[in-house]
Design a protein around this motif. Structure first.
Motif, PDB file in Angstrom:
ATOM      1  N   PHE A  74      24.141 -22.823  54.509  1.00  0.00           N
ATOM      2  CA  PHE A  74      22.721 -23.119  54.290  1.00  0.00           C
ATOM      3  C   PHE A  74      22.261 -24.271  55.177  1.00  0.00           C
ATOM      4  O   PHE A  74      21.248 -24.892  54.935  1.00  0.00           O
ATOM      5  N   GLU A  75      23.047 -24.540  56.234  1.00  0.00           N
ATOM      6  CA  GLU A  75      22.672 -25.606  57.167  1.00  0.00           C
ATOM      7  C   GLU A  75      21.393 -25.207  57.890  1.00  0.00           C
ATOM      8  O   GLU A  75      21.279 -24.084  58.367  1.00  0.00           O
ATOM      9  N   PRO A  76      20.446 -26.123  58.022  1.00  0.00           N
ATOM     10  CA  PRO A  76      19.248 -25.799  58.809  1.00  0.00           C
ATOM     11  C   PRO A  76      19.662 -25.413  60.228  1.00  0.00           C
ATOM     12  O   PRO A  76      20.497 -26.077  60.842  1.00  0.00           O
ATOM     13  N   GLY A  77      19.106 -24.295  60.708  1.00  0.00           N
ATOM     14  CA  GLY A  77      19.453 -23.822  62.051  1.00  0.00           C
ATOM     15  C   GLY A  77      20.771 -23.074  62.107  1.00  0.00           C
ATOM     16  O   GLY A  77      21.137 -22.508  63.135  1.00  0.00           O
ATOM     17  N   ASN A  78      21.517 -23.060  60.985  1.00  0.00           N
ATOM     18  CA  ASN A  78      22.801 -22.359  60.978  1.00  0.00           C
ATOM     19  C   ASN A  78      22.980 -21.592  59.667  1.00  0.00           C
ATOM     20  O   ASN A  78      24.073 -21.463  59.138  1.00  0.00           O
ATOM     21  N   THR A  79      21.866 -21.079  59.129  1.00  0.00           N
ATOM     22  CA  THR A  79      21.915 -20.334  57.871  1.00  0.00           C
ATOM     23  C   THR A  79      22.576 -18.978  58.115  1.00  0.00           C
ATOM     24  O   THR A  79      22.333 -18.343  59.132  1.00  0.00           O
ATOM     25  N   THR A  80      23.414 -18.533  57.169  1.00  0.00           N
ATOM     26  CA  THR A  80      24.053 -17.221  57.282  1.00  0.00           C
ATOM     27  C   THR A  80      22.985 -16.126  57.397  1.00  0.00           C
ATOM     28  O   THR A  80      22.033 -16.100  56.616  1.00  0.00           O
ATOM     29  N   ASP A  81      23.161 -15.252  58.386  1.00  0.00           N
ATOM     30  CA  ASP A  81      22.261 -14.108  58.551  1.00  0.00           C
ATOM     31  C   ASP A  81      22.638 -13.041  57.517  1.00  0.00           C
ATOM     32  O   ASP A  81      23.638 -12.343  57.661  1.00  0.00           O
ATOM     33  N   LEU A  82      21.833 -12.927  56.459  1.00  0.00           N
ATOM     34  CA  LEU A  82      22.158 -11.997  55.380  1.00  0.00           C
ATOM     35  C   LEU A  82      22.124 -10.549  55.855  1.00  0.00           C
ATOM     36  O   LEU A  82      22.894  -9.719  55.397  1.00  0.00           O
ATOM     37  N   GLY A  83      21.199 -10.249  56.774  1.00  0.00           N
ATOM     38  CA  GLY A  83      21.124  -8.877  57.288  1.00  0.00           C
ATOM     39  C   GLY A  83      22.434  -8.455  57.924  1.00  0.00           C
ATOM     40  O   GLY A  83      22.938  -7.355  57.694  1.00  0.00           O
ATOM     41  N   ARG A  84      23.000  -9.370  58.699  1.00  0.00           N
ATOM     42  CA  ARG A  84      24.269  -9.076  59.378  1.00  0.00           C
ATOM     43  C   ARG A  84      25.417  -8.966  58.372  1.00  0.00           C
ATOM     44  O   ARG A  84      26.276  -8.075  58.470  1.00  0.00           O
ATOM     45  N   GLU A  88      27.614  -5.574  57.934  1.00  0.00           N
ATOM     46  CA  GLU A  88      29.056  -5.554  58.234  1.00  0.00           C
ATOM     47  C   GLU A  88      29.921  -5.352  57.001  1.00  0.00           C
ATOM     48  O   GLU A  88      31.065  -4.917  57.104  1.00  0.00           O
ATOM     49  N   ASN A  89      29.388  -5.684  55.804  1.00  0.00           N
ATOM     50  CA  ASN A  89      30.235  -5.691  54.615  1.00  0.00           C
ATOM     51  C   ASN A  89      29.743  -4.816  53.462  1.00  0.00           C
ATOM     52  O   ASN A  89      30.412  -3.853  53.096  1.00  0.00           O
ATOM     53  N   PHE A  90      28.595  -5.142  52.912  1.00  0.00           N
ATOM     54  CA  PHE A  90      28.151  -4.432  51.710  1.00  0.00           C
ATOM     55  C   PHE A  90      27.751  -2.980  51.981  1.00  0.00           C
ATOM     56  O   PHE A  90      28.141  -2.080  51.240  1.00  0.00           O
ATOM     57  N   ASN A  91      26.976  -2.744  53.047  1.00  0.00           N
ATOM     58  CA  ASN A  91      26.539  -1.365  53.301  1.00  0.00           C
ATOM     59  C   ASN A  91      27.705  -0.413  53.594  1.00  0.00           C
ATOM     60  O   ASN A  91      27.759   0.684  53.028  1.00  0.00           O
ATOM     61  N   PRO A  92      28.659  -0.803  54.454  1.00  0.00           N
ATOM     62  CA  PRO A  92      29.799   0.099  54.669  1.00  0.00           C
ATOM     63  C   PRO A  92      30.581   0.366  53.375  1.00  0.00           C
ATOM     64  O   PRO A  92      31.068   1.474  53.158  1.00  0.00           O
ATOM     65  N   LEU A  93      30.669  -0.651  52.512  1.00  0.00           N
ATOM     66  CA  LEU A  93      31.392  -0.483  51.245  1.00  0.00           C
ATOM     67  C   LEU A  93      30.712   0.557  50.357  1.00  0.00           C
ATOM     68  O   LEU A  93      31.362   1.466  49.829  1.00  0.00           O
ATOM     69  N   VAL A  94      29.393   0.418  50.185  1.00  0.00           N
ATOM     70  CA  VAL A  94      28.669   1.341  49.311  1.00  0.00           C
ATOM     71  C   VAL A  94      28.670   2.752  49.903  1.00  0.00           C
ATOM     72  O   VAL A  94      28.878   3.736  49.191  1.00  0.00           O
ATOM     73  N   ARG A  95      28.487   2.851  51.223  1.00  0.00           N
ATOM     74  CA  ARG A  95      28.547   4.175  51.865  1.00  0.00           C
ATOM     75  C   ARG A  95      29.911   4.825  51.623  1.00  0.00           C
ATOM     76  O   ARG A  95      30.008   6.021  51.370  1.00  0.00           O
ATOM     77  N   ARG A  96      30.937   4.009  51.714  1.00  0.00           N
ATOM     78  CA  ARG A  96      32.292   4.533  51.565  1.00  0.00           C
ATOM     79  C   ARG A  96      32.582   5.024  50.147  1.00  0.00           C
ATOM     80  O   ARG A  96      33.188   6.083  49.946  1.00  0.00           O
ATOM     81  N   LEU A  97      32.156   4.233  49.157  1.00  0.00           N
ATOM     82  CA  LEU A  97      32.359   4.646  47.760  1.00  0.00           C
ATOM     83  C   LEU A  97      31.646   5.965  47.483  1.00  0.00           C
ATOM     84  O   LEU A  97      32.178   6.843  46.794  1.00  0.00           O
ATOM     85  N   VAL A 139      16.049 -11.339  42.678  1.00  0.00           N
ATOM     86  CA  VAL A 139      14.728 -11.977  42.670  1.00  0.00           C
ATOM     87  C   VAL A 139      14.823 -13.436  42.241  1.00  0.00           C
ATOM     88  O   VAL A 139      14.018 -14.282  42.647  1.00  0.00           O
ATOM     89  N   ASN A 140      15.840 -13.757  41.465  1.00  0.00           N
ATOM     90  CA  ASN A 140      16.003 -15.127  40.972  1.00  0.00           C
ATOM     91  C   ASN A 140      16.338 -16.119  42.089  1.00  0.00           C
ATOM     92  O   ASN A 140      16.215 -17.329  41.908  1.00  0.00           O
ATOM     93  N   ILE A 141      16.803 -15.593  43.246  1.00  0.00           N
ATOM     94  CA  ILE A 141      16.985 -16.476  44.405  1.00  0.00           C
ATOM     95  C   ILE A 141      16.109 -16.010  45.575  1.00  0.00           C
ATOM     96  O   ILE A 141      16.414 -16.258  46.745  1.00  0.00           O
ATOM     97  N   GLY A 142      15.028 -15.299  45.250  1.00  0.00           N
ATOM     98  CA  GLY A 142      14.054 -14.951  46.287  1.00  0.00           C
ATOM     99  C   GLY A 142      14.462 -13.811  47.200  1.00  0.00           C
ATOM    100  O   GLY A 142      14.050 -13.761  48.361  1.00  0.00           O
ATOM    101  N   LEU A 143      15.270 -12.876  46.673  1.00  0.00           N
ATOM    102  CA  LEU A 143      15.735 -11.746  47.488  1.00  0.00           C
ATOM    103  C   LEU A 143      15.377 -10.403  46.842  1.00  0.00           C
ATOM    104  O   LEU A 143      14.864 -10.341  45.731  1.00  0.00           O
ATOM    105  N   VAL A 144      15.690  -9.337  47.558  1.00  0.00           N
ATOM    106  CA  VAL A 144      15.442  -7.963  47.122  1.00  0.00           C
ATOM    107  C   VAL A 144      16.784  -7.326  46.750  1.00  0.00           C
ATOM    108  O   VAL A 144      17.812  -7.679  47.340  1.00  0.00           O
ATOM    109  N   PRO A 145      16.843  -6.412  45.785  1.00  0.00           N
ATOM    110  CA  PRO A 145      18.125  -5.756  45.483  1.00  0.00           C
ATOM    111  C   PRO A 145      18.693  -5.068  46.729  1.00  0.00           C
ATOM    112  O   PRO A 145      17.967  -4.365  47.436  1.00  0.00           O
ATOM    113  N   ASP A 146      19.986  -5.299  46.977  1.00  0.00           N
ATOM    114  CA  ASP A 146      20.634  -4.649  48.121  1.00  0.00           C
ATOM    115  C   ASP A 146      21.827  -3.830  47.630  1.00  0.00           C
ATOM    116  O   ASP A 146      21.919  -3.524  46.439  1.00  0.00           O
ATOM    117  N   SER A 147      22.701  -3.467  48.548  1.00  0.00           N
ATOM    118  CA  SER A 147      23.868  -2.624  48.219  1.00  0.00           C
ATOM    119  C   SER A 147      23.428  -1.348  47.512  1.00  0.00           C
ATOM    120  O   SER A 147      24.115  -0.841  46.633  1.00  0.00           O
TER     121      SER A 147
END
Length: 264
Positions: A74-84, A88-97, A139-147
């Motif tokens: 959560f560093e300013p200018g170095n925040t984790t890119d959630l899309g990436r 790389e992780n959640f979408n391939p997992l759900v597709r695979r299941l 939504v409790n942390i300002g996001l949309v449901p994913d996976s």
């Protein structure tokens, strides 16, 4: 090595693979290492023809609390890119299941929150303990449901309930989840293991190729026309009617005996 050293534990017995999300001190939330270990476990499950049913579960008190926020920056200018991270992780997992040509049971005790809830819902049959709950925490942390949440929820329980769960970010208790048709079954806490084991054993003795085709057919139905789906059913029957298990099933039926399916 001790069980606690591995973030994923794979146990294979009598045709059933049991995959345990094993970071109990973090409510089995995902970091990148756990994703990598789960990919390996699912690859093994897919490659091993002797494995004919899968149970996905969480160690100790919960199923999975989704993404481990401590694994993000959560560093300013170095925040984790959630899309990436998702790409790389959640979408391939759900597709695979969803695409795994074997039946997958989610065994849910305690909390299934965020991506953890939607990973459970992406499995074929969800069995939850009565005390378990499902939480679209995003939504409790300002996001949309994913996976898969934005697709799975309206498809399983309709738009009104899906929007309510996603927008309000409130816990849904397992008995209510069962009533709404979100999950297959809610059982008393002390019956959870017996129910899951019995179901896994039963599925592992069933015609595996047919089960995989059923998964594929229902997944296709969401985007196909009725007419195209009729063609898919025809093609699947044509293929399955050449399988060992079809001939064995018919023979057993005609001979009034129990079939001995081999998953081929």
């Amino acid at each position: 090595p001790a069980m606690s050293e591995h973030s994923i534990v794979l146990d294979v017995k009598a045709g059933v693979a049991r995959i345990t999300l094993n970071r109990p001190d973090k409510l089995n939330s995902f970091d990148r290492a756990m994703h990598a270990a789960l990919r390996d476990a699912l690859q093994q499950v897919e490659d091993d023809a002797a494995i004919r049913a899968v149970v996905l579960t969480g160690a100790s008190r919960g199923f999975c609390a989704g993404q481990d926020l401590a694994d993000l920056s959560f560093e300013p200018g170095n925040t984790t890119d959630l899309g990436r991270l998702i790409d790389e992780n959640f979408n391939p997992l759900v597709r695979r299941l969803r695409a795994l040509p074997k039946p997958v049971i989610a065994r849910v005790s305690g909390i299934a929150a965020g991506a953890g809830a939607n990973i459970a819902l992406a499995c074929d049959l969800v069995i939850a303990a009565r005390s378990a709950s499902f939480l679209q925490a995003f939504v409790n942390i300002g996001l949309v449901p994913d996976s898969g949440g934005t697709w799975l929820l309206p498809h399983k329980i309709g738009m009104a309930r899906a929007l309510g769960l996603a927008m309000l970010g409130e816990k849904l208790a397992a008995p209510q989840a069962e009533q709404w048709g979100l999950i297959w079954k809610c059982v008393d806490d002390d019956r959870l293991d017996a129910e899951v084991d019995a179901l896994a054993t039963r599925l592992a003795a069933m015609p595996t190729r047919a089960l995989g085709s059923i998964k594929h057919a229902f997944a296709s139905a969401a985007t196909q026309t009725f007419s195209a789906q009729l063609d898919l059913e025809r093609d699947m029957q044509a293929e399955l009617s050449r399988s060992h298990d079809y001939l064995e099933g018919v023979e057993a039926f005609l001979q009034k005996r129990a079939p001995r399916f081999q998953g081929r």
